[in-house]
Design a protein around this motif. Structure first.
Motif, PDB file in Angstrom:
ATOM      1  N   SER A  85       0.702  -1.208  -0.194  1.00 10.82           N
ATOM      2  CA  SER A  85      -0.111   0.145   0.060  1.00 10.82           C
ATOM      3  C   SER A  85       0.842   1.218  -0.109  1.00 10.82           C
ATOM      4  N   LYS A  86       0.424   2.610  -0.323  1.00  8.38           N
ATOM      5  CA  LYS A  86       0.799   3.573  -0.329  1.00  8.38           C
ATOM      6  C   LYS A  86       1.559   4.007   0.839  1.00  8.38           C
ATOM      7  N   SER A  87       2.821   4.725   0.927  1.00  5.94           N
ATOM      8  CA  SER A  87       3.444   5.075   2.080  1.00  5.94           C
ATOM      9  C   SER A  87       2.775   6.361   2.518  1.00  5.94           C
ATOM     10  N   GLN A  88       2.652   6.502   3.982  1.00  6.08           N
ATOM     11  CA  GLN A  88       1.850   7.461   4.477  1.00  6.08           C
ATOM     12  C   GLN A  88       2.598   9.010   4.435  1.00  6.08           C
ATOM     13  N   ASP A  89       3.873   9.034   3.851  1.00  5.51           N
ATOM     14  CA  ASP A  89       4.356  10.315   3.789  1.00  5.51           C
ATOM     15  C   ASP A  89       4.089  11.002   2.356  1.00  5.51           C
ATOM     16  N   ALA A  90       4.892  12.065   2.155  1.00  7.00           N
ATOM     17  CA  ALA A  90       4.410  13.045   0.976  1.00  7.00           C
ATOM     18  C   ALA A  90       4.496  12.384  -0.097  1.00  7.00           C
ATOM     19  N   ARG A  91       5.670  11.397  -0.255  1.00  7.00           N
ATOM     20  CA  ARG A  91       5.952  10.704  -1.622  1.00  7.00           C
ATOM     21  C   ARG A  91       4.757   9.894  -2.132  1.00  7.00           C
ATOM     22  N   ARG A  92       3.975   9.151  -1.039  1.00 10.16           N
ATOM     23  CA  ARG A  92       2.832   8.363  -1.489  1.00 10.16           C
ATOM     24  C   ARG A  92       3.550   7.185  -2.517  1.00 10.16           C
ATOM     25  N   ALA A  93       4.506   6.422  -1.954  1.00 16.17           N
ATOM     26  CA  ALA A  93       5.249   5.691  -2.736  1.00 16.17           C
ATOM     27  C   ALA A  93       4.821   4.445  -2.489  1.00 16.17           C
ATOM     28  N   LEU A  94       4.855   3.367  -3.326  1.00 15.26           N
ATOM     29  CA  LEU A  94       4.560   1.812  -3.128  1.00 15.26           C
ATOM     30  C   LEU A  94       5.773   1.358  -3.010  1.00 15.26           C
ATOM     31  N   VAL A  95       6.108   0.751  -1.790  1.00 14.77           N
ATOM     32  CA  VAL A  95       7.537   0.469  -1.385  1.00 14.77           C
ATOM     33  C   VAL A  95       7.368  -1.345  -1.512  1.00 14.77           C
ATOM     34  N   TRP A  96       8.161  -1.955  -2.413  1.00 19.86           N
ATOM     35  CA  TRP A  96       8.217  -3.582  -2.416  1.00 19.86           C
ATOM     36  C   TRP A  96       9.668  -3.814  -1.548  1.00 19.86           C
ATOM     37  N   ASN A  97      10.503  -3.404  -2.338  1.00 16.39           N
ATOM     38  CA  ASN A  97      12.131  -4.020  -1.699  1.00 16.39           C
ATOM     39  C   ASN A  97      12.267  -5.374  -2.162  1.00 16.39           C
ATOM     40  N   PHE A  98      11.594  -5.728  -3.261  1.00 12.03           N
ATOM     41  CA  PHE A  98      11.463  -7.249  -3.473  1.00 12.03           C
ATOM     42  C   PHE A  98      12.894  -7.630  -4.305  1.00 12.03           C
ATOM     43  N   PRO A  99      13.519  -8.740  -3.596  1.00 10.91           N
ATOM     44  CA  PRO A  99      14.939  -9.047  -4.135  1.00 10.91           C
ATOM     45  C   PRO A  99      14.952  -9.701  -5.692  1.00 10.91           C
ATOM     46  N   ILE A 100      16.009  -9.348  -6.279  1.00  9.11           N
ATOM     47  CA  ILE A 100      16.397  -9.636  -7.657  1.00  9.11           C
ATOM     48  C   ILE A 100      17.862 -10.530  -7.266  1.00  9.11           C
ATOM     49  N   ASP A 101      17.860 -11.598  -7.951  1.00 13.22           N
ATOM     50  CA  ASP A 101      19.382 -12.195  -7.584  1.00 13.22           C
ATOM     51  C   ASP A 101      19.358 -13.169  -8.839  1.00 13.22           C
TER      52      ASP A 101
END
Length: 204
Positions: free
Chosen positions: A55-71
């Motif tokens: 879900s969107k972050s609560q800060d001003a950026r309103r970013a959708l953060v996954w930090n989903f790894p690639i390897d």
């Protein structure tokens, strides 16, 4: 007896599908897969994956953060068909159906090191108002049966698309034995690890 030189080079890629900006949408997840030429083969890691819903972050950026790894690690004898990563982002529509919210693709960076890439995403569009209404009413947006088509040029010019959102990727790239096979990848060459100008014959 002298040891024979390497017959393949390696491309090691890790990092993460970091975040996305889709101002109109929330609760999205992401799929990725790699597309590469015939001379390439994965030797370790995963060449596709699917993230959690975020879900969107609560800060001003309103970013959708996954930090989903690639390897993933590839081997090849030929830089033609340098790997691309294809992203597909999905989320619920007003009826609760999962629909595509964006496609995008980018080549794995050519030079070793840490790279951050922001990829513009797009969605296919219906070609007529009737099709648009029908797809909305039926809860079925136009989408590709195989997302890998995004990485290929054939037929793309006849597809109507609309820009929608951005996804940010973080790459850590290591190459091995490219210089030993005759591909000059730049001034830094430690123990077969090289950087930063593109090898001959690679996409720029």
């Amino acid at each position: 007896m002298a040891a024979a030189g390497p017959s393949v080079f390696l491309l090691m890629v890790n990092g993460q599908v970091e975040s996305a900006q889709f101002p109109e949408y929330d609760d999205l997840y992401c799929k990725y897969c790699f597309v590469y030429g015939q001379d390439w083969a994965p030797t370790a890691g995963l060449e596709e994956g699917i993230s959690q819903i975020t879900s969107k972050s609560q800060d001003a950026r309103r970013a959708l953060v996954w930090n989903f790894p690639i390897d993933v690690t590839f081997k090849s004898t030929n830089p033609y068909g340098w790997p691309q990563i294809v992203l597909s982002v999905y989320g619920p529509d007003v009826f609760g159906n999962d629909v595509v919210r964006g496609y995008g693709a980018v080549h794995v960076p050519l030079s070793p090191g840490r790279h951050k890439k922001t990829i513009p995403m797009f969605v296919p569009e219906s070609t007529s108002k009737l099709q648009k209404f029908t797809s909305w009413f039926m809860g079925r947006r136009p989408e590709y049966t195989d997302p890998k088509v995004v990485a290929q040029g054939e037929g793309r010019e006849v597809t109507r698309v609309r820009s929608q959102g951005f996804v940010t990727l973080l790459f850590n790239v290591v190459t091995k034995d490219m210089r030993k096979l005759g591909y000059d990848t730049g001034p830094l060459d430690t123990h077969g690890i090289s950087g930063p100008s593109p090898p001959q014959g690679l996409p720029r």
